[in-house]
Enzyme design. Structure first.
Site, mmCIF file in Angstrom:
data_model
loop_
_atom_site.group_PDB
_atom_site.id
_atom_site.type_symbol
_atom_site.label_atom_id
_atom_site.label_comp_id
_atom_site.label_asym_id
_atom_site.label_seq_id
_atom_site.Cartn_x
_atom_site.Cartn_y
_atom_site.Cartn_z
ATOM 1 N N ASP A 205 -2.298 2.158 -4.555
ATOM 2 C CA ASP A 205 -3.596 2.574 -3.583
ATOM 3 C C ASP A 205 -4.644 1.641 -4.005
ATOM 4 O O ASP A 205 -4.698 0.582 -4.924
ATOM 5 C CB ASP A 205 -4.007 3.945 -3.936
ATOM 6 C CG ASP A 205 -4.254 4.250 -5.446
ATOM 7 O OD1 ASP A 205 -4.484 3.225 -6.183
ATOM 8 O OD2 ASP A 205 -4.127 5.378 -5.930
ATOM 9 N N HIS B 18 0.933 -1.194 0.143
ATOM 10 C CA HIS B 18 -0.051 -0.054 0.054
ATOM 11 C C HIS B 18 0.841 1.025 0.023
ATOM 12 O O HIS B 18 0.397 2.562 -0.381
ATOM 13 C CB HIS B 18 -0.857 0.072 1.297
ATOM 14 C CG HIS B 18 -2.222 0.791 0.893
ATOM 15 N ND1 HIS B 18 -2.417 1.522 -0.165
ATOM 16 C CD2 HIS B 18 -3.116 0.625 1.754
ATOM 17 C CE1 HIS B 18 -3.788 2.144 0.160
ATOM 18 N NE2 HIS B 18 -4.279 1.631 1.117
#
Length: 520
Positions: free
Chosen positions: A495, A491
């Site tokens: 995204d 992450h």
């Protein structure tokens, strides 16, 4: 004058380091005799002599970095090389052994030949282990001190962080000394053993051949094979002798499951002496007596460390989806026979998922990227890793340039690398350079999976098993072959929108494979 130049080193490899020269200026060389050895980032390359003659000049010394097609040395052609040419490709140490034997014969020194113990001492060294690998563990010795060995016969096996490496005998002779015992850790270029080369080995061979054969020959065909510790313990508890168990391991090595098979077949009854009671199992064994302590292989230790580092470093998140496999299964059922007949390999599901993943990676390039400090490295190619479980641990062989391969080429690579993984023959180059990985837990029956990243990669696609489930389709409930798929991703770089979009694209192309043909 003939020039000796650096050969082609492989895809994307542009330079190498001169590791060892086996010859020096003035030496006579034969055609195809090894002159030197080069080390690249991935492999070790031997450079043979293109002609017979004399090595006049070495242009690139040991330790120098040279590019492809760079000049290494010059050889003057002549018939002197053919006269002095060795019968085979001997190393510098083998030639020295032959020269020593010749000198002793010329001096009339026959004592060395008869005794068999005064030949030249040849060191057995740890071979090149691969890029960034500095040490290994001695796994198994196939020979013991005093055994006669042939040149290139396997002496021992080493385990590194990634692969197993077999060490051959550098010369024919007698194994006179073992310096690194099983379980010990050795460094690259370290010394493992000493072989006494020369006529002594040949003299001792007939004596061994004339010796009476043992009453019960082991399945290892004369090799001194060390059985698994757990198997030895199980045989002792069951009252079985080594002759009553057939080993299924390397070179006939007995494993714990082999003892269980022998017991199931009634071997224990035959092992009990007539008129005597069979050994009784302990009435109340304590827990420690029923435990078994086995050292983790270096491969398992490395995988454990790397997976923990991935959890500590990356911000791992997983997103899920499901795929209706109806269309892919229909295509496979219709064309699998014709596909196998033409390409010589079976059509599986991995080629479909590999193609779908490659298309999705082009649309969402950050899933195929990696973080390097404060930079992001985008890969404009796909080297697809295929996670595979083997008896020695988890390995991830890599299909290079998977985005440019056809379905048949992908299936051939999956088959080739899978076989090498099962046989323990994967090399460093087979497992390096991956940019994205597919982990198929479905082959073991997993219904849903969330695999851990394979650093420094930023994404891994998880596949589960295909299972018939009721789904709603056009207002009706129908039974369809469904598969849960997942994407674990970093992450820090990817995204949620990019991760979900990637997985949706894979789902769309698997449910309508025509999109793969039209690049949609």
């Amino acid at each position: 004058m003939t020039e000796v130049r650096v050969p082609t080193l492989g895809e994307s490899v542009t330079e190498a380091t001169v590791a060892t020269w086996f010859k020096k200026p003035g030496d006579v060389v034969a055609v195809d005799e090894m002159l030197c050895e080069l080390e690249t980032d991935k492999v070790t390359v031997e450079v043979p002599s293109p002609v017979a003659g004399k090595l006049e000049e070495i242009v690139a010394a040991e330790g120098e970095t040279v590019g492809v097609d760079a000049l290494l040395a010059n050889i003057s052609e002549g018939d002197g090389g053919s006269k002095a040419a060795p019968k085979g490709r001997e190393s510098a140490k083998d030639e020295a052994a032959a020269s020593q034997a010749a000198r002793e014969a010329a001096d009339g020194d026959t004592g060395a030949s008869s005794s068999g113990g005064s030949g030249e001492k040849v060191d057995v060294m740890v071979p090149t282990l691969g890029e960034s690998v500095t040490e290994a563990t001695v796994s198994t010795w196939f020979k013991k001190v005093g055994d006669t060995v042939a040149q290139d016969e396997m002496l021992c096996e080493l385990e590194t962080d990634k692969v197993s490496v077999e060490v051959p005998a550098p010369a024919a002779g007698t194994l006179s000394e073992i310096l690194a015992a099983e379980g010990s850790t050795v460094e690259a270029k370290g010394k493992l053993a000493v072989v006494t080369a020369g006529a002594g080995a040949a003299a001792s061979a007939p004596a061994q051949e004339s010796a009476p054969a043992p009453a019960a020959a082991s399945p290892a065909s004369g090799k001194d094979v060390e059985d698994a510790p757990s198997a030895k313990k199980a045989m002792a508890e069951a009252g079985l002798s080594r002759d009553q168990v057939t080993g299924s391991g390397r070179d006939g090595r007995v494993m714990k499951e082999d003892v269980a098979k022998a017991l199931a077949a009634g071997t224990s009854a035959a092992a009990a002496p007539q008129g005597k009671e069979a050994p009784r199992a302990p009435s109340a064994p304590d827990d420690e007596a029923r435990e078994e302590r086995v050292r983790m292989t270096r491969l398992k230790q490395t995988m454990a460390r790397r997976l923990k580092e991935a959890q500590d470093t990356a911000a791992i998140l997983t997103t899920f989806n499901e795929v209706d496999m109806t269309e892919v299964m229909a295509i496979r059922n219709e064309y699998k026979d014709a596909f196998e007949k033409k390409h010589g390999v079976r059509m599986g599901f991995m080629s479909f998922f590999t193609k779908a993943a490659c298309h999705a990676l082009k649309e969402i390039p950050e899933v195929n990227a990696e973080i390097d400090g404060t930079d992001v490295i985008y890969k404009n190619y796909v080297h697809m890793g295929m996670a595979a479980g083997t008896p020695t641990g988890l390995v991830v062989p890599v299909i290079k340039n998977a985005d440019s391969l056809s379905f048949a080429d992908i299936e051939k690579e999956v088959s080739r690398l899978g076989k090498k993984a099962r046989d323990g023959k994967l090399t460093m180059s087979d497992m390096t350079g991956g940019t994205f990985t597919i982990s198929n837990g479905g082959v073991y029956g997993s219904l849903m999976t969330a695999p851990i990243l394979n650093p420094p990669q930023s994404g891994i696609l998880g596949l589960a098993k295909i299972q018939d489930r009721p789904v709603a389709l056009n207002g009706e409930v129908v039974i369809r072959p469904m598969m849960y798929i997942s994407l674990s991703y970093d992450h820090r770089l990817i995204d949620g929108k990019g991760a979900v979009t990637f997985l949706v694209r894979v789902k769309e192309m698997m449910e309508d494979p025509r999109r793969l043909l039209m690049d949609l």
